[in-house]
Design a protein around this motif. Structure first.
Motif, PDB file in Angstrom:
ATOM      1  N   GLU A  20      -1.886   0.970  11.891  1.00  0.00           N
ATOM      2  CA  GLU A  20      -3.210   0.577  11.414  1.00  0.00           C
ATOM      3  C   GLU A  20      -4.301   1.078  12.366  1.00  0.00           C
ATOM      4  O   GLU A  20      -5.336   1.591  11.927  1.00  0.00           O
ATOM      5  CB  GLU A  20      -3.289  -0.953  11.295  1.00  0.00           C
ATOM      6  CG  GLU A  20      -2.401  -1.557  10.227  1.00  0.00           C
ATOM      7  CD  GLU A  20      -2.932  -1.331   8.828  1.00  0.00           C
ATOM      8  OE1 GLU A  20      -3.893  -2.017   8.443  1.00  0.00           O
ATOM      9  OE2 GLU A  20      -2.390  -0.450   8.140  1.00  0.00           O
ATOM     10  N   HIS A  41      -1.913   5.734   7.786  1.00  0.00           N
ATOM     11  CA  HIS A  41      -0.948   4.757   8.307  1.00  0.00           C
ATOM     12  C   HIS A  41       0.469   5.335   8.229  1.00  0.00           C
ATOM     13  O   HIS A  41       1.232   5.295   9.207  1.00  0.00           O
ATOM     14  CB  HIS A  41      -1.068   3.473   7.477  1.00  0.00           C
ATOM     15  CG  HIS A  41      -0.073   2.406   7.823  1.00  0.00           C
ATOM     16  ND1 HIS A  41      -0.443   1.181   8.338  1.00  0.00           N
ATOM     17  CD2 HIS A  41       1.284   2.357   7.718  1.00  0.00           C
ATOM     18  CE1 HIS A  41       0.636   0.433   8.526  1.00  0.00           C
ATOM     19  NE2 HIS A  41       1.694   1.136   8.157  1.00  0.00           N
ATOM     20  N   GLU A  42       0.816   5.888   7.079  1.00  0.00           N
ATOM     21  CA  GLU A  42       2.164   6.436   6.910  1.00  0.00           C
ATOM     22  C   GLU A  42       2.370   7.698   7.750  1.00  0.00           C
ATOM     23  O   GLU A  42       3.481   7.963   8.217  1.00  0.00           O
ATOM     24  CB  GLU A  42       2.444   6.723   5.430  1.00  0.00           C
ATOM     25  CG  GLU A  42       2.329   5.520   4.501  1.00  0.00           C
ATOM     26  CD  GLU A  42       3.204   4.339   4.905  1.00  0.00           C
ATOM     27  OE1 GLU A  42       4.136   4.521   5.720  1.00  0.00           O
ATOM     28  OE2 GLU A  42       2.950   3.224   4.419  1.00  0.00           O
ATOM     29  N   SER A  44       0.810  -1.223   0.000  1.00  0.00           N
ATOM     30  CA  SER A  44       0.000   0.000   0.000  1.00  0.00           C
ATOM     31  C   SER A  44       0.837   1.264   0.000  1.00  0.00           C
ATOM     32  O   SER A  44       0.378   2.324  -0.441  1.00  0.00           O
ATOM     33  CB  SER A  44      -0.927   0.016   1.211  1.00  0.00           C
ATOM     34  OG  SER A  44      -0.179  -0.075   2.412  1.00  0.00           O
ATOM     35  N   ALA A  78      -4.009   4.021   3.900  1.00  0.00           N
ATOM     36  CA  ALA A  78      -2.549   3.913   3.880  1.00  0.00           C
ATOM     37  C   ALA A  78      -1.894   5.262   4.167  1.00  0.00           C
ATOM     38  O   ALA A  78      -0.841   5.323   4.816  1.00  0.00           O
ATOM     39  CB  ALA A  78      -2.080   3.384   2.525  1.00  0.00           C
ATOM     40  N   LEU A 104       2.786   6.320  -1.972  1.00  0.00           N
ATOM     41  CA  LEU A 104       1.512   5.609  -1.928  1.00  0.00           C
ATOM     42  C   LEU A 104       1.277   4.864  -3.238  1.00  0.00           C
ATOM     43  O   LEU A 104       1.605   5.370  -4.311  1.00  0.00           O
ATOM     44  CB  LEU A 104       0.349   6.581  -1.691  1.00  0.00           C
ATOM     45  CG  LEU A 104       0.255   7.249  -0.318  1.00  0.00           C
ATOM     46  CD1 LEU A 104      -0.961   8.176  -0.294  1.00  0.00           C
ATOM     47  CD2 LEU A 104       0.167   6.222   0.799  1.00  0.00           C
ATOM     48  N   ASN A 132      -8.386   2.386   0.144  1.00  0.00           N
ATOM     49  CA  ASN A 132      -7.146   1.826   0.677  1.00  0.00           C
ATOM     50  C   ASN A 132      -6.024   2.855   0.671  1.00  0.00           C
ATOM     51  O   ASN A 132      -5.181   2.881   1.579  1.00  0.00           O
ATOM     52  CB  ASN A 132      -6.740   0.597  -0.131  1.00  0.00           C
ATOM     53  CG  ASN A 132      -7.776  -0.514  -0.044  1.00  0.00           C
ATOM     54  OD1 ASN A 132      -8.884  -0.385  -0.561  1.00  0.00           O
ATOM     55  ND2 ASN A 132      -7.432  -1.606   0.612  1.00  0.00           N
ATOM     56  N   GLN A 133      -6.002   3.718  -0.348  1.00  0.00           N
ATOM     57  CA  GLN A 133      -4.992   4.775  -0.386  1.00  0.00           C
ATOM     58  C   GLN A 133      -5.159   5.742   0.785  1.00  0.00           C
ATOM     59  O   GLN A 133      -4.183   6.157   1.401  1.00  0.00           O
ATOM     60  CB  GLN A 133      -5.095   5.537  -1.708  1.00  0.00           C
ATOM     61  CG  GLN A 133      -4.719   4.731  -2.939  1.00  0.00           C
ATOM     62  CD  GLN A 133      -4.867   5.557  -4.207  1.00  0.00           C
ATOM     63  OE1 GLN A 133      -4.404   6.697  -4.271  1.00  0.00           O
ATOM     64  NE2 GLN A 133      -5.504   4.981  -5.213  1.00  0.00           N
TER      65      GLN A 133
END
Length: 260
Positions: free
Chosen positions: A124, A96-97, A67, A93, A81, A89-90
């Motif tokens: 997450e 998340h990053e 991801s 993510a 990404l 999902n992007q």
């Protein structure tokens, strides 16, 4: 890389989340109450704006398990990404990053596809705390319909991916000892819904969320380097940055070829 969550390990994931809930919830609250940051109504768009400040690179990589990552070299930090994944999902993510950029204290000297699984779990959980706040109440107030349709409505409203929605709902069901809902979620968490865009259309939901964007973009980082070169053309540091960016793009091309 984050662990793959299935019906067989979701209870273990919930237990891990319980151990980190207080710490990560406080971190999410810290960001959410920072008024200099929280000026954008759309949380997904805010995530992208934050990452662009770090020189975000967006590139499609045909690997459903990859991801994104953060490249770190010589104190330069570049988030990447994967735009071949669905937009939901992007967005997940991206948050998340952001956790890794702001809160991850584990030293990584090249690429953060973090081998420290607890830090991955925290990232997450952080993304879920940011994007899915209030989802339990929203889910409970939806009119009667099948569970999958309810999940799709939650995905659309909170701009979050399928499994992230199910995990948050499963956690709430665990807290409330709702064994019936837990059982239903376990039955659908491993489903491969090939026609999810059609399902969204049938419900009158915007299917862009569950489709890839295939964006290819390193413009914000390239523009930053260009401006600094113009401001101080004799400084070799800017040339080094160009070389670093070129190296990242080449690595991305290699990863892309591996997954063709």
């Amino acid at each position: 890389m984050s662990e793959i969550i299935t019906a067989s390990n979701i209870d273990l994931v919930v237990k891990k989340n319980q151990r980190i809930a207080e710490e990560v919830s406080a971190q999410a609250f810290q960001l959410q109450t920072n008024m200099s940051i929280m000026r954008v109504a759309s949380m997904p768009q805010l995530a992208l704006l934050i990452l662009r400040g770090f020189g975000l690179i967006q590139i499609p990589i045909e690997d459903k398990y990859w991801s994104g990552a953060i490249f770190v070299k010589d104190e330069k930090i570049i988030p990447v990404l994967n735009t071949a994944l669905p937009r939901a999902n992007q967005y997940f993510a991206a948050w998340h990053e952001i956790y890794h950029l702001v809160f991850d204290k584990v030293l990584i000297d090249h690429v953060i596809e973090n081998d420290n699984m607890m830090e991955e779990r925290k990232a997450e959980f952080f993304a879920a705390r940011i994007l899915l706040q209030g989802i339990e109440k929203y889910f409970a107030e939806l009119p009667p319909m099948d569970l999958l349709s309810k999940v799709f409505y939650c995905m659309s409203t909170f701009q979050a991916p399928y499994k992230a929605v199910l995990i948050s709902l499963y956690e709430d069901a665990s807290r409330n000892e709702n064994e019936k809902l837990k059982s239903k979620i376990k039955k659908i968490i491993d489903l491969r819904i090939e026609n999810i865009a059609e399902k969204f259309q049938e419900l009158g939901l915007d299917d862009d969320l569950v489709l890839p964007s295939y964006v290819i973009n390193a413009a914000c980082l390239q523009e930053r380097i260009r401006r600094r070169k113009l401001a101080d053309p004799e400084l070799q540091y800017h040339g080094d940055n160009e070389v670093f960016l070129s190296g990242i793009l080449k690595e991305m091309q290699i990863i892309t070829r591996r997954n063709e």
